[in-house]
Design a protein around this motif. Structure first.
Motif, PDB file in Angstrom:
ATOM      1  N   TRP A  71       5.130   1.759   5.118  1.00 54.71           N
ATOM      2  CA  TRP A  71       3.765   1.315   5.415  1.00 54.71           C
ATOM      3  C   TRP A  71       3.741  -0.194   5.674  1.00 54.71           C
ATOM      4  N   GLY A  72       4.385  -0.956   4.798  1.00 57.77           N
ATOM      5  CA  GLY A  72       4.406  -2.407   4.954  1.00 57.77           C
ATOM      6  C   GLY A  72       5.176  -2.846   6.181  1.00 57.77           C
ATOM      7  N   THR A  94       9.207   6.240 -13.913  1.00 63.22           N
ATOM      8  CA  THR A  94      10.258   6.132 -12.902  1.00 63.22           C
ATOM      9  C   THR A  94       9.871   6.863 -11.625  1.00 63.22           C
ATOM     10  N   SER A  95       9.351   8.074 -11.777  1.00 61.29           N
ATOM     11  CA  SER A  95       8.940   8.851 -10.603  1.00 61.29           C
ATOM     12  C   SER A  95       7.833   8.136  -9.843  1.00 61.29           C
ATOM     13  N   ALA A  96       6.892   7.523 -10.569  1.00 60.32           N
ATOM     14  CA  ALA A  96       5.789   6.817  -9.921  1.00 60.32           C
ATOM     15  C   ALA A  96       6.296   5.628  -9.108  1.00 60.32           C
ATOM     16  N   VAL A  97       7.265   4.886  -9.648  1.00 56.28           N
ATOM     17  CA  VAL A  97       7.811   3.732  -8.930  1.00 56.28           C
ATOM     18  C   VAL A  97       8.561   4.190  -7.671  1.00 56.28           C
ATOM     19  N   VAL A  98       9.323   5.268  -7.783  1.00 57.48           N
ATOM     20  CA  VAL A  98      10.048   5.786  -6.620  1.00 57.48           C
ATOM     21  C   VAL A  98       9.080   6.219  -5.529  1.00 57.48           C
ATOM     22  N   VAL A  99       8.047   6.968  -5.904  1.00 57.71           N
ATOM     23  CA  VAL A  99       7.050   7.411  -4.927  1.00 57.71           C
ATOM     24  C   VAL A  99       6.338   6.203  -4.308  1.00 57.71           C
ATOM     25  N   THR A 100       6.052   5.196  -5.135  1.00 58.54           N
ATOM     26  CA  THR A 100       5.387   3.997  -4.635  1.00 58.54           C
ATOM     27  C   THR A 100       6.166   3.356  -3.497  1.00 58.54           C
ATOM     28  N   TYR A 101       7.466   3.168  -3.675  1.00 59.67           N
ATOM     29  CA  TYR A 101       8.252   2.484  -2.653  1.00 59.67           C
ATOM     30  C   TYR A 101       8.582   3.383  -1.465  1.00 59.67           C
ATOM     31  N   LEU A 102       8.627   4.685  -1.690  1.00 63.73           N
ATOM     32  CA  LEU A 102       8.831   5.589  -0.558  1.00 63.73           C
ATOM     33  C   LEU A 102       7.677   5.501   0.426  1.00 63.73           C
ATOM     34  N   VAL A 143      -0.556   7.193 -10.713  1.00 60.02           N
ATOM     35  CA  VAL A 143       0.025   5.882 -10.999  1.00 60.02           C
ATOM     36  C   VAL A 143       0.637   5.287  -9.733  1.00 60.02           C
ATOM     37  N   ALA A 144       1.286   6.118  -8.920  1.00 65.55           N
ATOM     38  CA  ALA A 144       1.864   5.625  -7.667  1.00 65.55           C
ATOM     39  C   ALA A 144       0.781   5.096  -6.738  1.00 65.55           C
ATOM     40  N   VAL A 145      -0.364   5.773  -6.665  1.00 67.46           N
ATOM     41  CA  VAL A 145      -1.475   5.308  -5.830  1.00 67.46           C
ATOM     42  C   VAL A 145      -1.990   3.959  -6.326  1.00 67.46           C
ATOM     43  N   LEU A 146      -2.024   3.777  -7.636  1.00 63.31           N
ATOM     44  CA  LEU A 146      -2.508   2.519  -8.199  1.00 63.31           C
ATOM     45  C   LEU A 146      -1.524   1.376  -7.976  1.00 63.31           C
ATOM     46  N   LEU A 147      -0.228   1.667  -7.969  1.00 63.29           N
ATOM     47  CA  LEU A 147       0.787   0.639  -7.743  1.00 63.29           C
ATOM     48  C   LEU A 147       1.010   0.352  -6.259  1.00 63.29           C
ATOM     49  N   PHE A 148       0.643   1.300  -5.424  1.00 68.65           N
ATOM     50  CA  PHE A 148       0.959   1.249  -4.008  1.00 68.65           C
ATOM     51  C   PHE A 148       0.380   0.031  -3.268  1.00 68.65           C
ATOM     52  N   PRO A 149      -0.891  -0.358  -3.473  1.00 68.72           N
ATOM     53  CA  PRO A 149      -1.437  -1.472  -2.674  1.00 68.72           C
ATOM     54  C   PRO A 149      -0.697  -2.786  -2.858  1.00 68.72           C
ATOM     55  N   ASP A 150      -0.441  -3.184  -4.110  1.00 65.15           N
ATOM     56  CA  ASP A 150       0.268  -4.443  -4.351  1.00 65.15           C
ATOM     57  C   ASP A 150       1.672  -4.411  -3.771  1.00 65.15           C
ATOM     58  N   ALA A 151       2.368  -3.292  -3.967  1.00 64.01           N
ATOM     59  CA  ALA A 151       3.733  -3.180  -3.450  1.00 64.01           C
ATOM     60  C   ALA A 151       3.742  -3.253  -1.929  1.00 64.01           C
ATOM     61  N   THR A 152       2.785  -2.638  -1.287  1.00 67.09           N
ATOM     62  CA  THR A 152       2.721  -2.655   0.178  1.00 67.09           C
ATOM     63  C   THR A 152       2.438  -4.052   0.705  1.00 67.09           C
ATOM     64  N   ARG A 153       1.534  -4.763   0.057  1.00 65.80           N
ATOM     65  CA  ARG A 153       1.225  -6.130   0.486  1.00 65.80           C
ATOM     66  C   ARG A 153       2.452  -7.030   0.359  1.00 65.80           C
ATOM     67  N   LEU A 154       3.224  -6.846  -0.702  1.00 66.44           N
ATOM     68  CA  LEU A 154       4.436  -7.638  -0.878  1.00 66.44           C
ATOM     69  C   LEU A 154       5.473  -7.310   0.195  1.00 66.44           C
TER      70      LEU A 154
END
Length: 252
Positions: free
Chosen positions: A66-67, A53-61, A116-127
């Motif tokens: 950025w996107g 959960t924390s990783a997903v929150v950090v990812t979207y923050l 984990v947030a760094v690994l999820l971050f690129p795909d989320a940013t592109r979307l």
């Protein structure tokens, strides 16, 4: 989710017994260390859910601003500067990077969350960029520019609202991806749970006794599957609700 959150409050450690034993004192038998499997199941979801959960929150923050910044860039060079480094991150093997960082810095929950947030971050940013790019070139956005509205009003008030349905739909997928990474790392020996009660750790430790006490493997595996699928369904329902909330306003 309820078991992961409330399980530690209900867990009552029972007497230890021999490894992979069954009896009236142990509802689901004992694990490889003679501990009650049922108690370990109640305790095993907390670290997994907290880190994911924390990783997903950090990812979207990070991914959302950025996107949006890339989508609203006036110069293509700035867009390229923001997005091209993400291609390098996408090329990195996710599990290898996670294991390497954990081996160098230790399997601390904060380390696992950030990695984990760094690994999820690129795909989320592109979307987010692709969705914001469409919204940034609508007549409504042009009208906001002509009215000389503030940056906050345009990019947060309008673009932010238009991104909510997309983020709500994508968050479930990112959460499942985070669970996959954290559970896989735990199965390979990199866990944020120092007590060793993580569901993925239980699967690894008890697989040698699956013939004697199968519940030590089957139950935690079923809990991980239920958490991933159930949470994704929950986010899908939330996405539909958010879409229904914002569609009528966008068409007026």
């Amino acid at each position: 989710m309820l078991i992961a959150g409330l399980g530690p409050l209900m867990a009552e450690p029972g007497p230890r017994g021999p490894a992979f034993a069954q009896g009236d004192n142990w509802l689901l038998g004992t694990d490889a260390e003679g501990r009650d499997v049922f108690t370990q199941v109640l305790l095993g979801g907390r670290s997994l859910v907290l880190v994911a959960t924390s990783a997903v929150v950090v990812t979207y923050l990070i991914a959302v601003p950025w996107g949006v910044a890339a989508a609203t860039a006036r110069r293509r060079a700035f867009d390229e500067l923001l997005m091209r480094p993400l291609d390098l991150l996408l090329a990195l093997p996710s599990m290898m990077l996670l294991l390497l960082v954990a081996a160098l810095t230790g399997a601390h929950p904060v380390v696992l969350t950030v990695t984990v947030a760094v690994l999820l971050f690129p795909d989320a940013t592109r979307l987010v960029r692709a969705s914001a790019l469409r919204a940034a070139h609508t007549p409504a956005m042009e009208a906001l520019h002509l009215q000389d509205e503030t940056w906050w009003r345009r990019n947060v008030g309008y673009l932010g609202r238009s991104l909510l349905p997309v983020v709500a739909a994508d968050a479930g997928l990112r959460f499942v991806g985070a669970i996959y990474l954290v559970a896989s790392a735990s199965f390979l020996g990199v866990s944020a749970d120092s007590a060793g009660t993580d569901w993925a750790v239980m699967i690894d430790r008890n697989r040698s006794g699956i013939v004697l006490v199968p519940w030590g493997v089957i139950v935690p595996a079923a809990m991980i599957i239920a958490l991933a699928v159930g949470t994704n369904l929950l986010f899908d329902a939330g996405s539909r609700a958010v879409t229904q909330e914002f569609e009528p306003r966008s068409t007026k």
